[in-house]
Write a protein that holds these residues in place. Structure first.
Motif, PDB file in Angstrom:
ATOM      1  N   THR A  17       0.922  -1.066  -0.192  1.00 63.97           N
ATOM      2  CA  THR A  17       0.074  -0.036   0.047  1.00 63.97           C
ATOM      3  C   THR A  17       1.072   1.148  -0.031  1.00 63.97           C
ATOM      4  OG1 THR A  17      -0.248   0.011   2.304  1.00 63.97           O
ATOM      5  CG2 THR A  17      -1.963  -1.240   1.250  1.00 63.97           C
ATOM      6  N   GLU A  18       0.224   2.302  -0.132  1.00 64.21           N
ATOM      7  CA  GLU A  18       1.108   3.583   0.080  1.00 64.21           C
ATOM      8  C   GLU A  18       0.307   4.769   0.896  1.00 64.21           C
ATOM      9  OE1 GLU A  18       0.920   6.291  -3.614  1.00 64.21           O
ATOM     10  OE2 GLU A  18      -0.650   4.782  -4.383  1.00 64.21           O
ATOM     11  N   GLU A  19       1.308   5.376   1.409  1.00 67.44           N
ATOM     12  CA  GLU A  19       0.785   6.587   2.261  1.00 67.44           C
ATOM     13  C   GLU A  19       1.756   7.762   1.723  1.00 67.44           C
ATOM     14  OE1 GLU A  19       0.853   8.061   7.009  1.00 67.44           O
ATOM     15  OE2 GLU A  19       1.074   5.958   6.576  1.00 67.44           O
ATOM     16  N   VAL A  20       1.329   8.508   0.724  1.00 69.84           N
ATOM     17  CA  VAL A  20       2.002   9.441   0.063  1.00 69.84           C
ATOM     18  C   VAL A  20       1.372  10.699   0.050  1.00 69.84           C
ATOM     19  CG1 VAL A  20       3.233  10.136  -1.846  1.00 69.84           C
ATOM     20  CG2 VAL A  20       3.626   8.064  -1.053  1.00 69.84           C
ATOM     21  N   THR A  21       1.764  11.751   0.906  1.00 73.18           N
ATOM     22  CA  THR A  21       0.727  13.024   0.732  1.00 73.18           C
ATOM     23  C   THR A  21       1.614  14.047   0.346  1.00 73.18           C
ATOM     24  OG1 THR A  21       1.652  13.482   3.015  1.00 73.18           O
ATOM     25  CG2 THR A  21      -0.369  12.112   2.957  1.00 73.18           C
ATOM     26  N   VAL A  22       2.741  13.849  -0.142  1.00 67.71           N
ATOM     27  CA  VAL A  22       3.609  14.917  -0.730  1.00 67.71           C
ATOM     28  C   VAL A  22       2.950  15.237  -2.406  1.00 67.71           C
ATOM     29  CG1 VAL A  22       5.585  14.798   0.568  1.00 67.71           C
ATOM     30  CG2 VAL A  22       5.263  13.576  -1.565  1.00 67.71           C
ATOM     31  N   PRO A  23       3.276  16.393  -2.740  1.00 65.26           N
ATOM     32  CA  PRO A  23       2.649  16.467  -4.210  1.00 65.26           C
ATOM     33  C   PRO A  23       3.680  16.103  -5.470  1.00 65.26           C
ATOM     34  CG  PRO A  23       3.315  18.799  -3.436  1.00 65.26           C
ATOM     35  CD  PRO A  23       3.525  17.618  -2.143  1.00 65.26           C
ATOM     36  N   HIS A  24       3.302  15.750  -6.324  1.00 61.90           N
ATOM     37  CA  HIS A  24       4.327  15.427  -7.443  1.00 61.90           C
ATOM     38  C   HIS A  24       4.981  16.572  -7.824  1.00 61.90           C
ATOM     39  CE1 HIS A  24       5.294  15.020 -11.984  1.00 61.90           C
ATOM     40  NE2 HIS A  24       5.986  14.033 -11.322  1.00 61.90           N
ATOM     41  N   ARG A  25       6.236  16.545  -8.053  1.00 64.78           N
ATOM     42  CA  ARG A  25       7.296  17.659  -8.251  1.00 64.78           C
ATOM     43  C   ARG A  25       7.972  17.131  -9.576  1.00 64.78           C
ATOM     44  NH1 ARG A  25       5.501  21.594  -5.091  1.00 64.78           N
ATOM     45  NH2 ARG A  25       5.705  21.193  -2.976  1.00 64.78           N
ATOM     46  N   GLU A  26       8.137  18.032 -10.438  1.00 68.43           N
ATOM     47  CA  GLU A  26       9.008  17.772 -11.764  1.00 68.43           C
ATOM     48  C   GLU A  26      10.329  17.784 -11.436  1.00 68.43           C
ATOM     49  OE1 GLU A  26       7.922  16.928 -14.817  1.00 68.43           O
ATOM     50  OE2 GLU A  26       6.154  16.658 -14.101  1.00 68.43           O
ATOM     51  N   LYS A  27      10.581  18.691 -10.361  1.00 71.51           N
ATOM     52  CA  LYS A  27      12.083  18.665  -9.975  1.00 71.51           C
ATOM     53  C   LYS A  27      12.306  18.454  -8.508  1.00 71.51           C
ATOM     54  CE  LYS A  27      14.796  21.951 -12.273  1.00 71.51           C
ATOM     55  NZ  LYS A  27      15.356  23.022 -12.668  1.00 71.51           N
ATOM     56  N   CYS A  28      12.888  17.266  -7.990  1.00 74.52           N
ATOM     57  CA  CYS A  28      13.177  17.176  -6.609  1.00 74.52           C
ATOM     58  C   CYS A  28      14.241  16.164  -6.182  1.00 74.52           C
ATOM     59  CB  CYS A  28      11.877  16.758  -5.876  1.00 74.52           C
ATOM     60  SG  CYS A  28      11.228  15.186  -6.446  1.00 74.52           S
ATOM     61  N   ILE A  29      14.540  16.110  -4.846  1.00 74.24           N
ATOM     62  CA  ILE A  29      15.561  15.125  -4.636  1.00 74.24           C
ATOM     63  C   ILE A  29      14.613  14.153  -3.940  1.00 74.24           C
ATOM     64  CG2 ILE A  29      17.458  14.435  -3.087  1.00 74.24           C
ATOM     65  CD1 ILE A  29      18.222  15.954  -5.430  1.00 74.24           C
ATOM     66  N   ILE A  30      14.783  12.850  -3.954  1.00 77.96           N
ATOM     67  CA  ILE A  30      13.829  11.614  -3.402  1.00 77.96           C
ATOM     68  C   ILE A  30      14.748  11.097  -2.517  1.00 77.96           C
ATOM     69  CG2 ILE A  30      12.511   9.687  -3.515  1.00 77.96           C
ATOM     70  CD1 ILE A  30      12.103  10.883  -6.724  1.00 77.96           C
ATOM     71  N   ALA A  31      14.607  11.410  -1.071  1.00 80.14           N
ATOM     72  CA  ALA A  31      15.510  10.404  -0.155  1.00 80.14           C
ATOM     73  C   ALA A  31      14.711   9.216   0.223  1.00 80.14           C
ATOM     74  CB  ALA A  31      15.776  11.618   1.109  1.00 80.14           C
ATOM     75  N   VAL A  32      15.499   8.171   0.087  1.00 84.45           N
ATOM     76  CA  VAL A  32      14.864   6.815   0.616  1.00 84.45           C
ATOM     77  C   VAL A  32      15.577   6.389   1.865  1.00 84.45           C
ATOM     78  CG1 VAL A  32      13.944   4.538  -0.293  1.00 84.45           C
ATOM     79  CG2 VAL A  32      14.148   6.431  -1.955  1.00 84.45           C
TER      80      VAL A  32
END
Length: 187
Positions: A17-32
């Motif tokens: 499942t997913e719990e993602v509340t941040v908006p889609h960004r065309e430019k970003c850093i994705i820290a995992v």
């Protein structure tokens, strides 16, 4: 077609499942984080595939040898040679500034082993390129992809770093997981 396949594998067949509340960004850093398994890469690629999105990623140069090198480059891999001197953060920040689309996924630990100090390059790339950092976690125990926080780096590194560490502290128990993605107990 690819999105449907990724959805079927990750959400229907494997039960994530997913719990993602941040908006889609065309430019970003994705820290995992935490980064505990090579499965993190596959889950991340499947998850991003469900969204029809594509992110580049940093990976140790050793993985770019035959037979997988061509595949990792095609998927957006950027080989990192840790023995070379020079500022990869400066180079990536300049690429990000010049690009219309730039999503870079990084694992701040820099390794799958437990570490006490995270690499800070992802933060400096975001700061230099004026990009937000989206804070993603892969929760194997609960089979969730989580991202409920985003940080726009400020001039107060200590406060920003505390925010990041406090956010990921609640995911510390993810470090020891039973791999719920592997097939029939396979690690």
């Amino acid at each position: 077609m690819f999105r449907k396949l990724c959805n079927a594998i990750l959400f229907k067949w494997k039960g994530w499942t997913e719990e993602v509340t941040v908006p889609h960004r065309e430019k970003c850093i994705i820290a995992v984080a935490p980064h505990t398994s090579n499965w993190d890469f596959i889950i991340g690629e499947l998850y991003y595939g469900t969204k029809g999105r594509h992110a580049q990623f940093l990976m140790k140069k050793d993985w770019f040898r035959w037979p997988l090198g061509w595949l990792f480059r095609r998927l957006g891999g950027i080989p990192v040679d840790r023995s070379r001197k020079g500022s990869l953060t400066d180079q990536l920040a300049e690429i990000a500034k010049a690009s219309d689309h730039f999503e870079l996924a990084v694992t701040p630990e820099g390794t799958r082993k437990r570490v006490t100090t995270w690499k800070r390059g992802f933060y400096y790339i975001a700061k230099k390129a004026d990009l937000p950092i989206q804070l993603f976690a892969i929760d194997y125990k609960r089979k969730r992809i989580v991202c409920t926080a985003e940080l726009q780096p400020t001039d107060d590194f200590e406060a920003d770093w505390k925010f990041i560490m406090d956010y990921y502290a609640k995911f510390a128990d993810f470090g020891k997981h039973e791999n719920s993605f592997a097939i029939d107990g396979e690690e």
